[in-house]
Design an enzyme around this catalytic site. Structure first.
Site, PDB file in Angstrom:
ATOM      1  N   CYS A  13     -38.133   1.588  26.058  1.00  0.00           N
ATOM      2  CA  CYS A  13     -37.771   2.868  26.728  1.00  0.00           C
ATOM      3  C   CYS A  13     -38.663   3.818  26.348  1.00  0.00           C
ATOM      4  O   CYS A  13     -38.488   4.672  25.212  1.00  0.00           O
ATOM      5  CB  CYS A  13     -36.343   3.176  26.508  1.00  0.00           C
ATOM      6  SG  CYS A  13     -35.584   4.653  27.497  1.00  0.00           S
ATOM      7  N   THR A  72     -40.586  -5.199   9.161  1.00  0.00           N
ATOM      8  CA  THR A  72     -41.429  -4.003   9.318  1.00  0.00           C
ATOM      9  C   THR A  72     -42.091  -3.502   8.257  1.00  0.00           C
ATOM     10  O   THR A  72     -43.528  -3.504   8.446  1.00  0.00           O
ATOM     11  CB  THR A  72     -40.569  -2.796  10.185  1.00  0.00           C
ATOM     12  OG1 THR A  72     -39.934  -3.207  11.311  1.00  0.00           O
ATOM     13  CG2 THR A  72     -41.448  -1.678  10.495  1.00  0.00           C
ATOM     14  N   SER A 107     -37.269 -11.250   7.163  1.00  0.00           N
ATOM     15  CA  SER A 107     -36.302 -10.319   7.261  1.00  0.00           C
ATOM     16  C   SER A 107     -34.861 -10.968   6.975  1.00  0.00           C
ATOM     17  O   SER A 107     -34.736 -11.798   7.796  1.00  0.00           O
ATOM     18  CB  SER A 107     -36.558  -9.575   8.610  1.00  0.00           C
ATOM     19  OG  SER A 107     -35.471  -8.770   8.790  1.00  0.00           O
TER      20      SER A 107
END
Ligand SMILES: Cc1ncc(COP(=O)(O)O)c(C=O)c1O
Length: 388
Positions: free
Chosen positions: A332, A75, A200
């Site tokens: 969500c 990120t 990552s």
């Protein structure tokens, strides 16, 4: 309800730390804790460990050590490139795709707040962009193209090499989020023609919270994470020495063992696909590129037109009760579960996208795990579709 078996099959989300990686990290968590930028003897020792790790990371992707900047993960690396290129350059147009991870899509969209414009290319039904789409989207204002290598939900690979050539010819910077491919398939910065790429550690049996950014020497960008003068003033913040050492070890192992891991995991994925097809027939659909895509990710939709209530969320819950831990790409948002943006981008109908789940395999999965998943998935779906 108690379960007898636990099958972790959510390895695109994160992987188990390899024991050998943990071993390599322990000295830097215990006795060798000095700040790697301190000039004293213990600091010089940890500095050496960091520089050795940098050499290793660089060599795995065909880069120079000075082109590696340690970060907190994928990120941060993605945000650093997108924001860092925009703040260094006058041009204002970014190109990406609608199947990218949010760690690219969100910073690209946020850049509009300070004057950047973007083109978000629509992917095809497999989740891939074409070189023509990229070529057609380029304008005189284009400064950066950011396209992922392997998709984290549907395994599809983008044609980076060809896109890299287009960018190079037009003098446009090219970034790729290679979080899902480094350590799984060969990744070489010159071969792919990228100026930046993101790594990552926790996706390849390394620790969480550590990653790397490759920035080609001479590519113009400004540091995004400002602070101390670490990383040659390109990323402020005390170095995560244990994490960096662990990431290098994980990359070394992933590179040395790539062939055997690939053979093992591909065979398990083929078995899982075949088993689900045999048991569920027309009720299962595989999404993405299952021929040439990444060998560790299998995205499936379960289609029962008479039972529209079957969705991925319910399936995940039922699988969880049976000790099977996988995921779906849904987000969500304020309590409401939404279908994966990647599947929707591939023109998969909303109900089908909502019924999908992702199995992502690791070197630790076994044939018994796969048999268990096939049996339980069939049983759960039978139960859900015979209820009155
Ligand atoms: C394609 C891709 N990009 C970026 C990320 C974010 O990486 P990190 O968790 O290291 O920040 C992930 C992880 O889910 C990913 O799959």
């Amino acid at each position: 309800m108690s379960t007898t078996r636990h099958v972790y099959i959510d390895n695109a989300a994160t992987t188990r730390l390899d024991e050998r990686v943990l071993e390599s990290m322990i000295p830097y968590l215990r006795e060798d804790y000095a700040n790697a930028n301190s000039p004293h003897r213990p600091g010089r020792k940890t500095h050496v460990a960091v520089e050795e790790a940098r050499e290793l990371v660089a060599s795995v992707i065909g880069a120079e050590p000075a082109e590696i900047i340690f970060t907190s993960g994928g990120t941060e690396s993605n945000n650093s490139v997108i924001n860092g290129v925009l703040s260094a350059r006058e041009k204002r147009h970014l190109i990406t795709s609608n199947a990218e991870h949010h760690a690219v899509l969100h910073p690209v969209k946020s850049a509009a707040n300070w004057g950047a414009v973007h083109t978000i290319l629509p992917v095809n039904t497999q989740g891939r962009v074409t070189t023509d789409q990229v070529a057609d989207a380029i304008t005189n204002e284009t400064v950066l193209v950011s396209l992922m290598h392997g998709n984290n939900e549907v395994a599809t690979l983008n044609p980076l090499k060809e896109i890299g050539e287009i960018c190079r010819n037009k003098n446009i910077l090219f970034h790729s989020d290679t979080v899902q491919t480094v350590g799984k398939i060969p990744v070489d910065v010159d071969d792919l023609g990228v100026d930046f790429l993101s790594i990552s550690a926790h996706k390849l049996y390394g620790p969480k919270g550590v990653g790397a950014l490759y920035a080609r020497s001479g590519a113009s960008w400004k540091p995004w994470m400002e602070g101390g003068s670490q990383e040659r003033k390109r990323r402020g913040g005390t170095l995560n020495v244990a994490g960096i050492v662990g990431m290098a070890k994980a990359l070394q192992l992933a590179t040395e063992e790539m062939q055997q891991n690939q053979a093992h995991i591909s065979a398990l994925k083929a078995r899982l696909m075949q088993g689900l097809k045999d048991r569920l027939g027309e009720h299962v659909q595989f999404n993405g590129d299952q021929q040439e895509g990444l060998y560790n990710i299998l995205n499936c939709s379960f289609i029962y037109p008479d039972h529209p209530a079957i969705d991925g969320e319910m399936l995940l819950l039922n699988l969880d009760i049976e000790g099977i831990y996988c995921s779906n790409g849904s987000a969500c948002t304020s309590g409401a579960i939404e279908a994966s943006h990647v599947l929707l981008a591939m023109d998969i109908p909303y109900a089908v996208a909502k019924s999908s789940i992702r199995f992502s395999l690791s070197k630790y999965n076994t044939v018994d795990d796969i048999t268990y998943i096939i049996d339980k998935t069939e049983a759960i779906l039978r139960r859900m579709t015979t209820r009155t």
